[in-house]
Design an enzyme around this catalytic site. Structure first.
Site, PDB file in Angstrom:
ATOM      1  N   LYS A 127      11.444  77.780  47.768  1.00 49.67           N
ATOM      2  CA  LYS A 127       9.890  77.636  46.851  1.00 49.67           C
ATOM      3  C   LYS A 127      10.321  78.728  45.301  1.00 49.67           C
ATOM      4  O   LYS A 127      10.647  79.537  45.436  1.00 49.67           O
ATOM      5  CB  LYS A 127       8.940  76.894  46.616  1.00 49.67           C
ATOM      6  CG  LYS A 127       8.064  76.562  45.594  1.00 49.67           C
ATOM      7  CD  LYS A 127       6.843  75.970  46.345  1.00 49.67           C
ATOM      8  CE  LYS A 127       6.349  73.974  46.022  1.00 49.67           C
ATOM      9  NZ  LYS A 127       5.531  74.213  46.230  1.00 49.67           N
TER      10      LYS A 127
ATOM     11  N   THR B 174       8.412  64.556  45.547  1.00 52.31           N
ATOM     12  CA  THR B 174       9.015  65.413  46.191  1.00 52.31           C
ATOM     13  C   THR B 174      10.086  65.920  46.440  1.00 52.31           C
ATOM     14  O   THR B 174      10.913  65.067  47.718  1.00 52.31           O
ATOM     15  CB  THR B 174       7.631  66.204  46.796  1.00 52.31           C
ATOM     16  OG1 THR B 174       7.348  67.173  47.905  1.00 52.31           O
ATOM     17  CG2 THR B 174       7.746  64.959  48.728  1.00 52.31           C
TER      18      THR B 174
ATOM     19  N   GLU C   9       2.131  65.821  49.548  1.00 53.42           N
ATOM     20  CA  GLU C   9       1.756  63.958  50.514  1.00 53.42           C
ATOM     21  C   GLU C   9       0.162  64.616  50.164  1.00 53.42           C
ATOM     22  O   GLU C   9      -0.722  64.026  50.675  1.00 53.42           O
ATOM     23  CB  GLU C   9       2.027  64.605  50.948  1.00 53.42           C
ATOM     24  CG  GLU C   9       3.817  64.379  51.152  1.00 53.42           C
ATOM     25  CD  GLU C   9       4.635  65.523  51.274  1.00 53.42           C
ATOM     26  OE1 GLU C   9       4.177  66.915  50.181  1.00 53.42           O
ATOM     27  OE2 GLU C   9       5.846  66.123  51.236  1.00 53.42           O
TER      28      GLU C   9
ATOM     29  N   TRP D  48      11.057  73.091  44.542  1.00 50.26           N
ATOM     30  CA  TRP D  48      11.932  73.258  45.396  1.00 50.26           C
ATOM     31  C   TRP D  48      13.257  73.038  45.454  1.00 50.26           C
ATOM     32  O   TRP D  48      13.597  72.235  44.569  1.00 50.26           O
ATOM     33  CB  TRP D  48      11.143  71.957  46.782  1.00 50.26           C
ATOM     34  CG  TRP D  48       9.691  71.796  46.889  1.00 50.26           C
ATOM     35  CD1 TRP D  48       8.833  71.242  46.442  1.00 50.26           C
ATOM     36  CD2 TRP D  48       9.363  72.947  48.603  1.00 50.26           C
ATOM     37  NE1 TRP D  48       7.074  71.653  47.330  1.00 50.26           N
ATOM     38  CE2 TRP D  48       8.372  72.488  48.277  1.00 50.26           C
ATOM     39  CE3 TRP D  48       9.651  73.763  48.482  1.00 50.26           C
ATOM     40  CZ2 TRP D  48       7.000  73.257  48.921  1.00 50.26           C
ATOM     41  CZ3 TRP D  48       8.993  74.102  49.429  1.00 50.26           C
ATOM     42  CH2 TRP D  48       8.260  74.227  50.090  1.00 50.26           C
TER      43      TRP D  48
HETATM   44  P1  AMP Z   1       4.430  70.679  46.431  1.00 50.84           P
HETATM   45  O1  AMP Z   1       4.519  69.790  47.599  1.00 50.84           O
HETATM   46  O2  AMP Z   1       5.931  71.195  45.928  1.00 50.84           O
HETATM   47  O3  AMP Z   1       2.966  70.928  46.129  1.00 50.84           O
HETATM   48  O4  AMP Z   1       4.058  72.342  47.948  1.00 50.84           O
HETATM   49  C1  AMP Z   1       3.222  72.385  48.974  1.00 50.84           C
HETATM   50  C2  AMP Z   1       3.524  74.049  49.630  1.00 50.84           C
HETATM   51  O5  AMP Z   1       3.439  74.437  49.643  1.00 50.84           O
HETATM   52  C3  AMP Z   1       2.901  73.818  50.831  1.00 50.84           C
HETATM   53  O6  AMP Z   1       3.554  72.497  51.974  1.00 50.84           O
HETATM   54  C4  AMP Z   1       3.160  75.327  50.641  1.00 50.84           C
HETATM   55  O7  AMP Z   1       4.549  75.231  51.948  1.00 50.84           O
HETATM   56  C5  AMP Z   1       3.116  75.514  50.372  1.00 50.84           C
HETATM   57  N1  AMP Z   1       1.577  76.568  49.659  1.00 50.84           N
HETATM   58  C6  AMP Z   1       0.837  75.746  48.777  1.00 50.84           C
HETATM   59  N2  AMP Z   1       0.156  76.423  48.960  1.00 50.84           N
HETATM   60  C7  AMP Z   1       0.290  77.222  49.166  1.00 50.84           C
HETATM   61  C8  AMP Z   1      -0.320  78.930  49.267  1.00 50.84           C
HETATM   62  N3  AMP Z   1      -1.860  79.451  48.483  1.00 50.84           N
HETATM   63  N4  AMP Z   1       0.061  80.002  50.137  1.00 50.84           N
HETATM   64  C9  AMP Z   1       1.598  79.758  50.474  1.00 50.84           C
HETATM   65  N5  AMP Z   1       2.259  78.508  50.627  1.00 50.84           N
HETATM   66  C10 AMP Z   1       1.053  77.264  49.681  1.00 50.84           C
END
Ligand code: AMP
Length: 546
Positions: free
Chosen positions: A444, A188, A334, A449
């Site tokens: 994002k 990640t 995670e 990211w």
């Molecule tokens: P990832 O590890 O790339 O899947 O990103 C996870 C992160 O995306 C989370 O910690 C949030 O910051 C953001 N995220 C995931 N789902 C949502 C959601 N439904 N609304 C807002 N932010 C989200």
């Protein structure tokens, strides 16, 4: 206290929760549904299982054994699904490589994960021709091609996937081993610094699969059962496509894999294969809504779970106007990933699209077995009043137990015995979670990211720059784009365009994901600070990034 551990009869089978049980179960009860690749290739579950056995035989013949790591760089395909099973089922670790990372980051993750073999789609062979000199751990390369013929490459290949499978027997006696064995890993970039490896055991993936299958089929209007047709739109390299290929296989539903994400192809598959269930980040929905063909399609049977970023309400309404049933969820790399899901009630369906959208884009309620708290700095729960904000911390059976080979950041992730998400949220009185902000310094862009600190570093290398802060700004297509706020040194004359070109020239050297090219530049007189002198990114976002 009396010991009351269960007694184990010497002859009783000490059952372990292994990934093989997810694929062996539906086989026995469902042989009609198919696994479809791009609408061109079709396999029954029985055929798929035989291919998993062939793959296990091929891996074993190549010398891949328990504890080795096998990487994959492919688009979403039936091959990827077969690797999801065969690699962990022989006791090896599946490393799903993020194909969107920069070449340097790809080398870093392959070396850090200590990959022994890599399965590479022919589109990525030219990349490997360039980076192979920097890779020291891999000694087996296998090509994945669309036509079964390996493309030209300077790599020494074990062969092409289909050709290799065709020579293998179609049965394999998959061994039993400890359910805490590492099954998968991936990296990640959602935190600052180098990409970090998260990892999941067989037991964690099995529990996540069972919990998601149970939760999704129990939430009204979000059903996921054998009458559904599943197609991922979150790449399979990212958190096992949110775990759904495992859930779909375990429940025996028809599965459709779209290959490379091309809006017209995906929409075409939804209609032709009668897809009813998908998941994606908001940017994919944005892409699909922009495809001209969408106006001619009936998408009223399609449920799409949105996660990975907040979905703008207007996008939700736009999708609903095309009949798409939007349901938001929340999770992170995670956390395997699913933590919460929005609930769409019977009453809500009578409301206007606008009124429904308010609730559909909420991140919803935690799934069973997820202990989700919203806490202040002292780890105390904030009131569930819809106003008090705090950080989301979680416990669940399937959370990564750390970052691979990184004790310091692992301890930081798990401080106080809870996994810290870095997401700021409020809890509504009815238990719904609403994300309001992000404590982590990352942006994002369309699901990928980008580190604001790394971008700040690039801008600060320019002689005319006195100070810089990079924040996320809202964008219709990408969700977020980086915005660099720049204070110039006194007397310096440089245009925003020149500074932008400076940053782009660095980014193009391949050090950052290509999404960072979307950075915008704005000159400001000063950069706001908090009371302790830190850059106040929250305030800057409010001021400039709307
Ligand atoms: P990832 O590890 O790339 O899947 O990103 C996870 C992160 O995306 C989370 O910690 C949030 O910051 C953001 N995220 C995931 N789902 C949502 C959601 N439904 N609304 C807002 N932010 C989200």
């Amino acid at each position: 206290m009396k010991a009351n551990l269960i007694e184990k009869t010497p002859s009783a089978h000490p059952h372990q929760m292994l990934i093989k049980s997810l694929i062996q179960t539906p086989l026995t009860r469902n042989t009609k549904n198919e696994i479809v690749y791009k609408g061109e290739k079709r396999f029954t579950y029985d055929e798929m299982y035989k291919r998993v056995c062939k793959l296990a035989n091929a891996l074993t013949e190549m010398g891949i054994k328990h504890g080795d790591t096998v990487a994959v760089m492919d688009y979403d395909s039936n091959r990827y699904l077969e690797l999801y099973f065969a690699v962990p089922m022989i006791g090896a670790v599946l490393h799903t490589v993020n194909i969107r990372l920069s070449p340097e980051q790809i080398v870093y993750t392959i070396e850090h994960a200590e990959d022994d073999a890599v399965f590479i789609h022919s589109d990525f062979l030219p990349l490997f021709d360039k980076i192979k000199g920097k890779i020291t751990c891999v000694n087996k390369y296998i090509a994945l091609s669309e036509d079964g013929i390996a493309a030209d490459t300077s790599l020494t290949l074990e062969g092409e996937y289909e050709e290799i499978l065709s020579k293998q027997p179609d049965s394999f006696d998959f061994p039993d081993f400890d359910e805490n064995t590492r099954a998968t890993t991936f990296y990640t970039t959602g935190t600052t610094g180098l990409p970090k490896g998260v990892y999941f055991s067989h037991k964690q993936l099995v529990l996540h699969t069972i919990a998601v299958a149970g939760y999704f089929s129990s939430v009204p209007h979000c059903g996921f059962d054998q009458t559904d047709v599943y197609m991922p739109m979150t790449p399979m390299f990212h958190v096992h496509a949110w775990g759904f290929p495992y859930v779909a296989t375990y429940t025996g539903v028809k599965q459709v894999y779209p290959g490379k994400y091309i809006p017209e192809v995906m929409l075409g598959l939804v209609i032709k294969e009668k897809v009813t269930f998908s998941h994606c980040v908001p940017t994919i929905i944005h892409m699909l809504l922009k495809a001209p063909i969408i106006d001619q399609l009936d998408l009223s049977k399609w449920k799409v779970v949105i996660g990975g970023a907040a979905m703008p309400k207007s996008m939700c309404v736009g999708a609903m106007k095309h009949g798409i049933d939007i349901i938001a969820g929340y999770g992170m790399s995670e956390t395997c990933p699913v933590l919460t899901l929005a609930h769409v009630s019977e009453d809500m369906l009578k409301e206007s699209h606008e009124a429904q959208a308010d609730l559909r884009v909420l991140t919803g309620k935690p799934m069973g077995m997820v202990e989700l708290r919203i806490v202040n700095d002292k780890m105390e729960d904030v009131p569930a009043d819809g106003e008090s904000t705090g950080e989301i911390v979680v416990r669940a059976p399937w959370l990564t137990q750390g970052y691979f080979k990184d004790n310091k950041n692992s301890e930081e992730l798990w401080r106080g015995g809870y996994l810290h998400t870095g997401d700021v949220a409020v809890m509504l009185p009815n238990g719904d979670v609403k994300i309001t902000d992000r404590a982590k310094d990352v942006i994002k862009i369309g699901g990928e990211w980008v580190s604001s600190l790394e971008l700040e570093d690039i801008f600060s290398r320019h002689n005319s720059v006195a100070e810089v802060a990079v924040v996320s700004s809202k964008d219709d297509k990408w969700g977020e784009r980086p915005l660099a706020l720049i204070v110039l040194k006194e007397g310096e004359e440089v245009t925003e365009k020149e500074l932008h070109s400076h940053a782009i020239s660095y980014i193009k050297k391949g050090i950052m994901a290509r999404e960072s090219l979307l950075v915008k530049v704005k000159f400001v007189d000063e950069i706001d600070k908090t009371s302790v002198g830190k850059i106040d990114k929250k305030l800057l976002r409010q001021k400039y990034a709307l």
